[in-house]
Design an enzyme around this catalytic site. Structure first.
Site, PDB file in Angstrom:
ATOM      1  N   GLY A  59      14.302   0.209  -6.297  1.00  0.00           N
ATOM      2  CA  GLY A  59      13.474   0.050  -5.100  1.00  0.00           C
ATOM      3  C   GLY A  59      12.351   1.055  -5.072  1.00  0.00           C
ATOM      4  N   GLN A  94       5.892   6.195  -1.497  1.00  0.00           N
ATOM      5  CA  GLN A  94       6.109   6.728  -2.848  1.00  0.00           C
ATOM      6  C   GLN A  94       4.914   6.500  -3.766  1.00  0.00           C
ATOM      7  OE1 GLN A  94      10.245   4.841  -3.209  1.00  0.00           O
ATOM      8  NE2 GLN A  94      10.426   6.697  -4.439  1.00  0.00           N
ATOM      9  N   CYS A 148      16.432   8.590  -7.074  1.00  0.00           N
ATOM     10  CA  CYS A 148      15.170   8.203  -6.443  1.00  0.00           C
ATOM     11  C   CYS A 148      14.038   8.465  -7.427  1.00  0.00           C
ATOM     12  CB  CYS A 148      14.957   9.017  -5.168  1.00  0.00           C
ATOM     13  SG  CYS A 148      13.416   8.631  -4.312  1.00  0.00           S
ATOM     14  N   LEU A 149      13.117   7.529  -7.528  1.00  0.00           N
ATOM     15  CA  LEU A 149      11.990   7.680  -8.453  1.00  0.00           C
ATOM     16  C   LEU A 149      11.084   8.850  -8.059  1.00  0.00           C
ATOM     17  CD1 LEU A 149      11.067   3.912  -8.992  1.00  0.00           C
ATOM     18  CD2 LEU A 149      12.321   5.416 -10.552  1.00  0.00           C
ATOM     19  N   HIS A 206      18.341   3.054   1.452  1.00  0.00           N
ATOM     20  CA  HIS A 206      17.580   4.112   0.788  1.00  0.00           C
ATOM     21  C   HIS A 206      16.078   3.911   1.007  1.00  0.00           C
ATOM     22  CE1 HIS A 206      16.871   6.876  -2.804  1.00  0.00           C
ATOM     23  NE2 HIS A 206      15.696   6.302  -2.632  1.00  0.00           N
ATOM     24  N   GLU A 207      15.604   2.682   0.799  1.00  0.00           N
ATOM     25  CA  GLU A 207      14.157   2.418   0.932  1.00  0.00           C
ATOM     26  C   GLU A 207      13.698   2.512   2.386  1.00  0.00           C
ATOM     27  OE1 GLU A 207      12.488   2.626  -1.670  1.00  0.00           O
ATOM     28  OE2 GLU A 207      14.244   2.443  -2.948  1.00  0.00           O
ATOM     29  N   HIS A 227      12.976   5.972   3.436  1.00  0.00           N
ATOM     30  CA  HIS A 227      11.661   6.470   2.993  1.00  0.00           C
ATOM     31  C   HIS A 227      10.587   6.244   4.060  1.00  0.00           C
ATOM     32  CE1 HIS A 227      12.005   7.924  -1.107  1.00  0.00           C
ATOM     33  NE2 HIS A 227      12.680   6.856  -1.491  1.00  0.00           N
TER      34      HIS A 227
HETATM   35 CO    CO Z   1      13.766   6.695  -3.223  1.00  0.00          CO
END
Ligand code: CO
Length: 150
Positions: free
Chosen positions: A45, A50, A87-88, A129-130, A133
């Protein structure tokens, strides 16, 4: 176009993101880039902040398929699961996070049409999670123990 993924420490990751009000070509370009960036990074995701854009839009790519959620809101959250997340925007780390096992959200697509969706297990985890953000929350805020990913 693949965009640069913002890393932890950048204030854009801590912003409360603004709702999307214009379902225009700029939004389509952003979502196309987010999809390409997510596929390239092989993540589950990616949220708009991000890639440096603090608006309420996320993309999720899981077993169930590829999804775009604009202005997503939880209707309910049920049950509990406990497991590893990464997480990216927090490269090379992982941590165990408690999440609901099943969620229902309402959201809009890139045209502004409204839908609802029920997700469970890893799909539910990715959504939680997303959506975090979009409120400036990182999984590392919730994880019991953040470690180097293997
Ligand atoms: Co993330």
């Amino acid at each position: 176009m693949i965009r640069e993924i913002v890393q932890v420490g950048d204030p854009v990751l801590r912003k409360k993101c603004e709702p999307v009000t214009r379902f225009d070509n700029d939004l389509c370009l952003l979502l196309d880039d987010m999809k390409e960036t997510l596929k390239d990074a092989e993540g589950a995701g990616l949220a708009a902040p991000q890639v440096g854009v603090p608006i309420r839009a996320v993309v999720v790519d899981v077993e169930e398929g590829y999804f775009e959620f604009i202005n997503p809101i939880f209707v309910w959250q049920k049950g509990e699961q406990y497991g590893a997340e990464g997480c990216l925007s927090v490269r090379g780390k992982a941590g165990d996070v408690r999440r609901p096992s099943k969620v229902k959200i309402v959201f809009q697509d890139r045209k502004g049409d409204r839908y609802s969706l029920v997700a469970r297990d890893f799909f539910a985890r990715a959504i939680c999670h997303e959506l975090d953000h979009l409120d400036g929350v990182l999984y590392t805020d919730k994880a019991d123990h953040v470690r180097n990913a293997d």
